[in-house]
Design a protein around this motif. Structure first.
Motif, mmCIF file in Angstrom:
data_model
loop_
_atom_site.group_PDB
_atom_site.id
_atom_site.type_symbol
_atom_site.label_atom_id
_atom_site.label_comp_id
_atom_site.label_asym_id
_atom_site.label_seq_id
_atom_site.Cartn_x
_atom_site.Cartn_y
_atom_site.Cartn_z
ATOM 1 N N ALA A 69 -7.930 9.307 5.259
ATOM 2 C CA ALA A 69 -8.077 10.358 6.291
ATOM 3 C C ALA A 69 -6.976 11.270 6.033
ATOM 4 O O ALA A 69 -6.996 12.556 6.423
ATOM 5 C CB ALA A 69 -7.768 9.631 7.650
ATOM 6 N N SER A 70 -6.142 11.100 5.308
ATOM 7 C CA SER A 70 -4.653 11.853 5.069
ATOM 8 C C SER A 70 -5.187 12.906 4.020
ATOM 9 O O SER A 70 -4.373 13.716 3.530
ATOM 10 C CB SER A 70 -3.495 11.396 4.721
ATOM 11 N N ALA A 71 -5.943 12.675 3.137
ATOM 12 C CA ALA A 71 -6.627 13.089 1.875
ATOM 13 C C ALA A 71 -5.505 13.488 1.033
ATOM 14 O O ALA A 71 -5.279 14.434 0.303
ATOM 15 C CB ALA A 71 -7.238 14.787 2.560
ATOM 16 N N GLY A 72 -4.710 12.306 0.822
ATOM 17 C CA GLY A 72 -3.820 12.192 0.151
ATOM 18 C C GLY A 72 -2.287 12.814 0.471
ATOM 19 O O GLY A 72 -1.471 12.422 -0.213
ATOM 20 N N ALA A 73 -2.272 13.362 1.582
ATOM 21 C CA ALA A 73 -0.873 13.652 2.187
ATOM 22 C C ALA A 73 0.106 12.699 2.231
ATOM 23 O O ALA A 73 1.331 12.696 2.297
ATOM 24 C CB ALA A 73 -1.143 14.439 3.569
ATOM 25 N N ILE A 74 -0.404 11.296 2.620
ATOM 26 C CA ILE A 74 0.293 9.993 2.564
ATOM 27 C C ILE A 74 1.279 10.179 1.300
ATOM 28 O O ILE A 74 2.528 9.513 1.611
ATOM 29 C CB ILE A 74 -0.448 8.926 2.811
ATOM 30 N N GLU A 75 0.821 10.509 0.195
ATOM 31 C CA GLU A 75 1.740 10.440 -1.004
ATOM 32 C C GLU A 75 2.848 11.642 -1.231
ATOM 33 O O GLU A 75 3.480 11.544 -1.839
ATOM 34 C CB GLU A 75 0.808 10.319 -2.187
ATOM 35 N N LEU A 76 2.447 12.727 -0.235
ATOM 36 C CA LEU A 76 3.469 13.808 -0.276
ATOM 37 C C LEU A 76 4.441 14.180 0.893
ATOM 38 O O LEU A 76 5.219 14.876 0.731
ATOM 39 C CB LEU A 76 2.464 15.043 -0.176
ATOM 40 N N ILE A 77 4.425 13.115 1.666
ATOM 41 C CA ILE A 77 5.218 13.422 2.880
ATOM 42 C C ILE A 77 6.172 12.015 3.126
ATOM 43 O O ILE A 77 5.388 10.864 2.854
ATOM 44 C CB ILE A 77 4.637 13.769 4.261
ATOM 45 N N LYS A 78 7.377 12.009 3.912
ATOM 46 C CA LYS A 78 7.895 10.973 3.906
ATOM 47 C C LYS A 78 7.497 10.428 5.292
ATOM 48 O O LYS A 78 7.344 10.899 6.309
ATOM 49 C CB LYS A 78 9.629 11.286 4.079
ATOM 50 N N ILE A 79 7.395 8.876 5.104
ATOM 51 C CA ILE A 79 6.727 8.394 6.386
ATOM 52 C C ILE A 79 7.773 7.091 6.787
ATOM 53 O O ILE A 79 8.015 6.217 5.748
ATOM 54 C CB ILE A 79 5.419 7.846 6.317
ATOM 55 N N ALA A 123 0.873 -1.290 -0.033
ATOM 56 C CA ALA A 123 -0.182 -0.093 0.061
ATOM 57 C C ALA A 123 0.891 1.426 0.014
ATOM 58 O O ALA A 123 0.502 2.346 -0.539
ATOM 59 C CB ALA A 123 -0.931 -0.112 1.351
ATOM 60 N N TYR A 124 1.928 1.158 0.572
ATOM 61 C CA TYR A 124 2.757 2.243 0.668
ATOM 62 C C TYR A 124 4.340 2.014 0.919
ATOM 63 O O TYR A 124 4.538 0.917 1.548
ATOM 64 C CB TYR A 124 2.490 3.250 1.855
ATOM 65 N N GLU A 125 5.252 2.660 0.167
ATOM 66 C CA GLU A 125 6.815 2.158 0.411
ATOM 67 C C GLU A 125 7.256 3.267 1.498
ATOM 68 O O GLU A 125 7.151 4.391 1.594
ATOM 69 C CB GLU A 125 7.462 2.443 -0.625
ATOM 70 N N TYR A 126 7.754 2.829 2.765
ATOM 71 C CA TYR A 126 8.205 3.704 3.638
ATOM 72 C C TYR A 126 9.501 4.118 3.337
ATOM 73 O O TYR A 126 10.201 3.510 2.725
ATOM 74 C CB TYR A 126 8.090 2.732 4.982
ATOM 75 N N SER A 127 9.851 5.320 3.910
ATOM 76 C CA SER A 127 10.953 5.917 3.847
ATOM 77 C C SER A 127 11.960 5.327 5.172
ATOM 78 O O SER A 127 11.494 5.017 6.044
ATOM 79 C CB SER A 127 11.143 7.405 3.726
ATOM 80 N N SER A 128 13.184 5.892 5.147
ATOM 81 C CA SER A 128 14.188 5.729 6.254
ATOM 82 C C SER A 128 14.164 7.257 7.030
ATOM 83 O O SER A 128 13.929 8.047 6.582
ATOM 84 C CB SER A 128 15.539 5.346 5.760
ATOM 85 N N VAL A 129 14.621 6.862 8.275
ATOM 86 C CA VAL A 129 14.853 8.139 8.946
ATOM 87 C C VAL A 129 15.919 9.187 8.234
ATOM 88 O O VAL A 129 15.694 10.160 8.415
ATOM 89 C CB VAL A 129 15.321 7.691 10.652
ATOM 90 N N GLU A 130 16.861 8.339 7.917
ATOM 91 C CA GLU A 130 17.903 9.184 7.132
ATOM 92 C C GLU A 130 17.614 9.931 6.032
ATOM 93 O O GLU A 130 17.839 11.017 5.850
ATOM 94 C CB GLU A 130 19.188 8.202 6.920
ATOM 95 N N GLU A 131 16.374 8.987 5.230
ATOM 96 C CA GLU A 131 15.983 10.104 4.049
ATOM 97 C C GLU A 131 15.263 11.296 4.530
ATOM 98 O O GLU A 131 15.254 12.168 4.028
ATOM 99 C CB GLU A 131 14.741 9.136 3.215
ATOM 100 N N ILE A 132 14.374 11.106 5.594
ATOM 101 C CA ILE A 132 13.753 12.234 6.194
ATOM 102 C C ILE A 132 14.652 13.297 6.392
ATOM 103 O O ILE A 132 14.678 14.585 6.383
ATOM 104 C CB ILE A 132 12.904 11.926 7.392
#
Length: 175
Positions: free
Chosen positions: A73-83, A7-16
């Protein structure tokens, strides 16, 4: 044809942290400590993205994960921010401190009002679970515990509402 994919590919803390460097702004990271409600997580992601946070970090266990409900619930923000997802929040806190971030925990028993706290530097904002707040070890590792002043009889706000209030105070201070 049916395709199966994550459903979603997570980022790493270093990428953030690298992304924060690229923006030229002090890092602003939101950490959700055992937040269980997917609607709250989605709303927090939306507020974090809107306020210019560089990323959101959630634990791998005892937490809502990135599901279709969170995405909606994120209204699409899940695609715009690193998690990112991490195994251990207390260990993460130590790593972020080593990288120069100040750790701000939240809670109704906080020592200082969010409005009287300097939030212009590198910030890691920790939001605790809906019922219990931050875990004891997580709370002990925070540099500061901040609160939103409340005049009514309610002692606290919903986790996502409180996060939005604090994030937009950070944005106000940084403008």
């Amino acid at each position: 044809i049916i395709a199966s994919c994550a459903a979603y590919e997570y980022s790493s803390v270093e990428e953030i942290l690298d992304f924060a460097k690229e923006t030229g702004r002090p890092p602003l990271i939101v950490v959700c400590d055992e937040l269980s409600d997917p609607h709250n997580l989605g709303a927090i992601i939306r507020s974090a993205e809107a306020a210019g946070a560089h990323g959101v970090i959630i634990p791998k266990r005892r937490s809502a994960t990135l599901t279709a409900t969170v995405s909606k619930a994120s209204a699409g923000a899940i695609e715009l921010i690193k998690i990112a997802r991490v195994s251990n929040i207390p260990t993460l806190i130590d790593e972020l401190k080593d990288k120069g971030l100040w750790i701000y925990g939240t809670g109704s028993t906080g020592a200082e009002s969010v409005y009287k706290t300097d939030l212009t530097g590198p910030v890691c904002l920790i939001i605790g679970s809906e019922g219990e707040g931050m875990g004891q070890l997580v709370s002990k590792k925070c540099d500061f515990i901040i609160k939103i002043p409340m005049l009514g009889k309610m002692e606290s706000l919903n986790a996502s509402n409180a996060t939005a209030v604090i994030l937009f105070e950070i944005l106000r201070q940084r403008e």
